[in-house]
Motif scaffolding. Sequence first.
Motif, PDB file in Angstrom:
ATOM      1  N   GLY A  24      95.511  84.270  73.213  1.00 20.87           N
ATOM      2  CA  GLY A  24      96.629  84.641  72.719  1.00 20.87           C
ATOM      3  C   GLY A  24      96.631  85.789  72.916  1.00 20.87           C
ATOM      4  N   GLY A  25      97.460  86.378  72.469  1.00 19.43           N
ATOM      5  CA  GLY A  25      97.679  88.119  72.470  1.00 19.43           C
ATOM      6  C   GLY A  25      96.475  88.807  71.633  1.00 19.43           C
ATOM      7  N   SER A  26      95.803  88.531  70.739  1.00 20.14           N
ATOM      8  CA  SER A  26      95.405  89.510  69.843  1.00 20.14           C
ATOM      9  C   SER A  26      93.823  89.011  70.763  1.00 20.14           C
ATOM     10  N   TYR A  62     102.311  98.320  69.271  1.00 22.15           N
ATOM     11  CA  TYR A  62     101.449  96.455  68.591  1.00 22.15           C
ATOM     12  C   TYR A  62     100.542  95.796  69.551  1.00 22.15           C
ATOM     13  N   HIS A  63      99.589  95.928  69.212  1.00 28.81           N
ATOM     14  CA  HIS A  63      98.401  95.401  70.774  1.00 28.81           C
ATOM     15  C   HIS A  63      98.320  94.030  69.967  1.00 28.81           C
ATOM     16  N   GLY A  64      98.027  93.482  68.129  1.00 34.23           N
ATOM     17  CA  GLY A  64      98.096  92.041  67.766  1.00 34.23           C
ATOM     18  C   GLY A  64      97.716  92.132  66.712  1.00 34.23           C
ATOM     19  N   GLU A 119     101.649  99.336  76.092  1.00 34.53           N
ATOM     20  CA  GLU A 119     102.690  98.771  77.075  1.00 34.53           C
ATOM     21  C   GLU A 119     103.478  99.615  77.497  1.00 34.53           C
ATOM     22  N   ASP A 177      98.388  96.165  78.292  1.00 37.05           N
ATOM     23  CA  ASP A 177      99.071  95.057  77.128  1.00 37.05           C
ATOM     24  C   ASP A 177     100.311  94.798  77.532  1.00 37.05           C
ATOM     25  N   ILE A 202     101.341  91.455  77.479  1.00 44.60           N
ATOM     26  CA  ILE A 202     101.509  90.232  76.523  1.00 44.60           C
ATOM     27  C   ILE A 202     103.182  90.200  76.160  1.00 44.60           C
ATOM     28  N   MET A 203     103.581  91.082  75.923  1.00 41.72           N
ATOM     29  CA  MET A 203     105.393  90.270  76.573  1.00 41.72           C
ATOM     30  C   MET A 203     105.565  90.666  77.662  1.00 41.72           C
ATOM     31  N   LYS A 261     102.132  84.774  75.602  1.00 44.75           N
ATOM     32  CA  LYS A 261     103.296  84.251  75.625  1.00 44.75           C
ATOM     33  C   LYS A 261     103.572  83.985  76.775  1.00 44.75           C
TER      34      LYS A 261
END
Length: 444
Positions: free
Chosen positions: A103-105, A137-139, A210, A244, A246-247, A273
Motif C-alpha cells: 500500500g501507499g504508506s 499527505y504521504h501516509g 505529490e 508520490d 499514490i493518489m 491505490k
Amino acid sequence: MPSNSALFPRKFRKEYPLAVRGEGCWIIDQSGRRFLDANGQAAVVSIGHGVPEIGRAMAEQSSRIAFAHTTQFHSEPAEKLAKRLLALGPPSFRAGRVYFISGGSEATETAIKLARQFHLETGQPSRYRVVSRRQSYHGSTLGAMTVSGNVARRAPYQPLLAEWGHIAPCFCYHCPFDKKFPDCGIACANDLDSFLGANDAASVAAFIFEPVVGATLGAAVPPDGYAKRIAEICRNRGILLIADEIMSGMGRTGKPFAIQHWNVEPDIILIGKGIASGYAPLGAVLVAPRVVEAVEVGSGAFHHGFTYQAHPVATAAGNAVLDYIESRSMFDLVQPAAETLRAELLALTSHPHVGEIRGLGLLLGIEFVKNKSTREPFPKENNVAERIRQAAFDEDVLVYPTQGCVDGINGDHILLAPPFILSQPESAQIARALHSALQKVFPA
Ligand SMILES: Cc1ncc(COP(=O)(O)O)c(C=O)c1O
C-alpha cells in the motif's frame, strides 16, 4: 456500525453500512441500497467495482502458488508487473526496478529508506533528511507521517515524529506568498532552494511531493513550470526527487503518472491505490536506474523488507487490472469522463459558497468558502465538508470530505475521484446530489 461489531472502526460515533456488492461505479449495501461511488473509495477504484476477471486471475494464481517469501523466490506475476509498470513510466525508468509493497504508506517508508541508503552507497553518509511540503499527505506510518505536512493528522503524534523540514505548498487558490501566477515566478518552487540554503542542505537526502495534491488540498494542480523547477533544484543540490503518485498515478489524471504532464523525471515514483483498483492491497516503488545501480554495485543489498512484499496474488491482481485497462484503453477514458463531469458541475460554480472546482483528469476537488471574493473559509466548527458529505450520502452519492486546506485547520473541500468508466448520467447524478447538498447545508 452495528452495536455488536467487533471491528475497531475509524470513528466510533459513526454508522457504517456493510458493503456487500459492487457493480461498475456502484456500491450496494446489506439493505440493497445503491451508492454512486463518486470518490472511487479514496481514489482507489479505477476500473470499477465487481469486475469478475480480476477475481478469477487472483484465484488462478492462488491455486498455483499463493505465496513464496522474497528472500527465497521471485514470482512470475511480480516479474511481469514490474516490467509493465516501468514501461508506463518516464523513459528513464525503462531500465529501473520495482519494489512491490502492500500500500501507499509502505511505499513512502520504502522510498525514505532507499533515499538514505542511496547516499550511504554513494559516499554521502551525512544525508538522511527527507524534506517535504506543508499541506501534504504521504501516509500514516511514522516515517510517512514525518514527511507528511498534514497538520491535523500529525498533531497527536508530534512527539514521535522527526522534524526534517517542510517548505511552502504549491496552492494558487490560497497562495502562501499572496502572489499570482505567472508574476509569482513560482516562488513556492524556489522556496525549496531557499529552504535548503538556510537549513543544512548537506544533510538532505531527498524531497518528496505529490505532483497533484490529493486529499489534503483537494486536487491542487501546480502551474506549468513548478515540477520542472523542483526537479532542477533537486538535481543542482544533489538530492533525490520522490514523486508520490499514490493518489495521482495509474491513469487518474489522464496519463499513467501526473508528472508526465510536465515531462519531469523523478528518481523514485510511489504508486498505490489505482495499481490494483482495490482488488488487492498493493503498492509499488518505481526506482530509476541510477538509484538501483548505487545499491547494486555498492553493498548489493537493500536493508529493508516486508513479509508480504511482491505478493504473487496481489501482483496477479495488478496484472489483471492492467490487462483490463489496456484492452479497453481506459486511460483514454479519463479525459472525456472528466470533461463530462466538469460540464455537469459547472452550474455549481455560481453558488455563493463554491469557491473553486479544480483538479486534473478524474482527480477533482470542490472547495467551499464563506466569502467568495476574499476566499475566507468557514469556521472549522461549522463542519461544512462533512455536512456536504452527509447530504450527498443522503442522495446516495459518496464523496470524500476534508478540512484544513487553507492552513491545516480551516478550509473545507470534497474530493471527487470516480472510476474511469463514469457515464454521463452518473455525472449528472453527482451534480444533482451536490446541488441538493448545497441547498441543504446552505439554506437560502
Ligand atoms: C498521496 C498519498 N500518499 C500516501 C498515501 C498513503 O497510502 P495508504 O493509505 O495506502 O497507506 C495516501 C493515501 O491516501 C495518499 O493519498
